[in-house]
Design an enzyme around this catalytic site. Structure first.
Site, PDB file in Angstrom:
ATOM      1  N   LEU A 181      34.466  44.054  30.465  1.00 15.31           N
ATOM      2  CA  LEU A 181      33.107  44.630  29.872  1.00 15.31           C
ATOM      3  C   LEU A 181      33.192  45.824  29.688  1.00 15.31           C
ATOM      4  O   LEU A 181      32.152  46.512  29.273  1.00 15.31           O
ATOM      5  CB  LEU A 181      31.872  44.308  31.001  1.00 15.31           C
ATOM      6  CG  LEU A 181      32.084  42.753  31.585  1.00 15.31           C
ATOM      7  CD1 LEU A 181      30.881  42.737  32.555  1.00 15.31           C
ATOM      8  CD2 LEU A 181      31.284  41.879  30.069  1.00 15.31           C
ATOM      9  N   ALA A 210      36.152  41.241  36.979  1.00 18.90           N
ATOM     10  CA  ALA A 210      35.942  41.116  35.472  1.00 18.90           C
ATOM     11  C   ALA A 210      35.440  42.364  34.734  1.00 18.90           C
ATOM     12  O   ALA A 210      35.261  42.222  33.339  1.00 18.90           O
ATOM     13  CB  ALA A 210      35.022  39.941  35.380  1.00 18.90           C
ATOM     14  N   GLU A 211      35.360  43.334  35.622  1.00 15.90           N
ATOM     15  CA  GLU A 211      34.785  44.646  34.970  1.00 15.90           C
ATOM     16  C   GLU A 211      35.211  45.141  33.881  1.00 15.90           C
ATOM     17  O   GLU A 211      34.579  45.632  32.888  1.00 15.90           O
ATOM     18  CB  GLU A 211      34.596  45.673  36.076  1.00 15.90           C
ATOM     19  CG  GLU A 211      33.592  45.403  37.254  1.00 15.90           C
ATOM     20  CD  GLU A 211      34.135  44.468  38.169  1.00 15.90           C
ATOM     21  OE1 GLU A 211      33.376  44.370  39.361  1.00 15.90           O
ATOM     22  OE2 GLU A 211      35.323  44.083  38.112  1.00 15.90           O
ATOM     23  N   VAL A 212      36.634  45.038  33.710  1.00 11.97           N
ATOM     24  CA  VAL A 212      37.302  45.669  32.572  1.00 11.97           C
ATOM     25  C   VAL A 212      37.140  44.956  31.264  1.00 11.97           C
ATOM     26  O   VAL A 212      37.095  45.409  30.291  1.00 11.97           O
ATOM     27  CB  VAL A 212      38.919  45.712  32.717  1.00 11.97           C
ATOM     28  CG1 VAL A 212      39.028  46.942  33.884  1.00 11.97           C
ATOM     29  CG2 VAL A 212      39.456  44.371  33.232  1.00 11.97           C
TER      30      VAL A 212
END
Length: 275
Positions: A152, A148-150
């Site tokens: 954020l 899910a980093e992208v």
């Protein structure tokens, strides 16, 4: 003062607040233990994982290391309060924090003992670094995965060496660029996990793998892990010829190597299976 390994284990269990270490039948289980937070990672948990795996390396009583999560999730990624605190860091503080996280994944990846992750509930963001660094990964079919980093506006940086090794460049692009959610069977198709199962079948798979590993020479498995690491990360193909010839010669001459070959020729079980 000389302490036994068991004393060290008890001290570790007493001091850890975010994980729990349990040793049973030579299986050392590291439980991520923040069930009220969906086992989210914070700075303290990261430090405790590093410390625990460093100790596991030196524990003769531990033949196999298993990592699992207490409560509803294996690990839901970074703790929200932890994320709020690091959002205020400057570059240098962020760099040191990220180095610690990178070290956490690497201490699992370079563990001398076989490592197994058993995943359920959710494995979000950095949780995928914990599992991808393990030798074997088994998950419940209903486990929710996501990079899910992208979403954020950051990148799955410190976990990427281990994830890309597992699933390859284009699989990593598919999952990391989209940040999409996917379940256990899809994780298996991507080879992020070795196998997905449900209920008793998941525990049976774990038990089956443990049985196979327990019949293998402990020192031979450590040497095999080092071999794979060096061939993949360190040596050129030409260098590997001499390195591998020396390694097998050294292993044949060890007490364990001699016992392994003798037990095979004498059609009996080796001594380490009877301990």
């Amino acid at each position: 003062e000389v302490r036994s390994v068991q004393d060290v284990i008890m001290i570790s269990m007493k001091n850890y607040e975010n994980i729990e270490f349990v040793l049973e039948n030579k299986i050392g289980t590291v439980w991520l233990n923040r069930p009220d937070k969906h086992t989210a990672m914070n700075a303290e948990m990261i430090g405790e994982i590093i410390d625990c795996f460093e100790q596991i390396n030196d524990m003769e009583e531990v033949r196999i290391a298993v990592i699992r999560g207490r409560g509803k999730s294996f690990c839901s990624g970074a703790d929200l309060n932890y994320m709020k605190s690091i959002a205020k860091f400057g570059f240098d503080e962020n760099y040191q924090d990220s180095l610690k996280l990178a070290r956490c994944f690497n201490v699992i990846y370079t563990c001398k003992k076989p490592t197994i992750a058993v995943v359920h509930g959710a494995a979000i963001g950095g949780a995928n670094g914990l599992l991808a660094a393990c030798d074997f990964v088994y998950c419940d079919v209903e486990t929710k995965f996501a990079f899910a980093e992208v979403k954020l506006c950051i990148a799955p940086a410190t976990i990427s060496p281990y994830v890309v090794k597992r699933i390859g460049v284009y699989g990593a692009r598919d999952l990391m660029l989209t940040g999409k959610r996917f379940l256990g069977k899809e994780a298996e198709a991507y080879r992020l996990v070795n196998k997905s199962a449900s209920g008793d079948a998941l525990e049976e798979q774990l038990a089956f793998t443990i049985k196979l590993l327990m019949s293998s020479g402990p020192n031979a498995m450590a040497a095999c892990k080092e071999l794979i690491y060096n061939i993949y990360n360190k040596y050129t193909f030409e260098d590997s010829i001499d390195y591998t010839a020396k390694l097998i010669a050294e292993l044949r001459a060890t007490d364990e190597g001699q016992e392994g070959m003798a037990s095979f020729l004498e059609k009996r079980k080796p001594k380490w299976t009877e301990e």
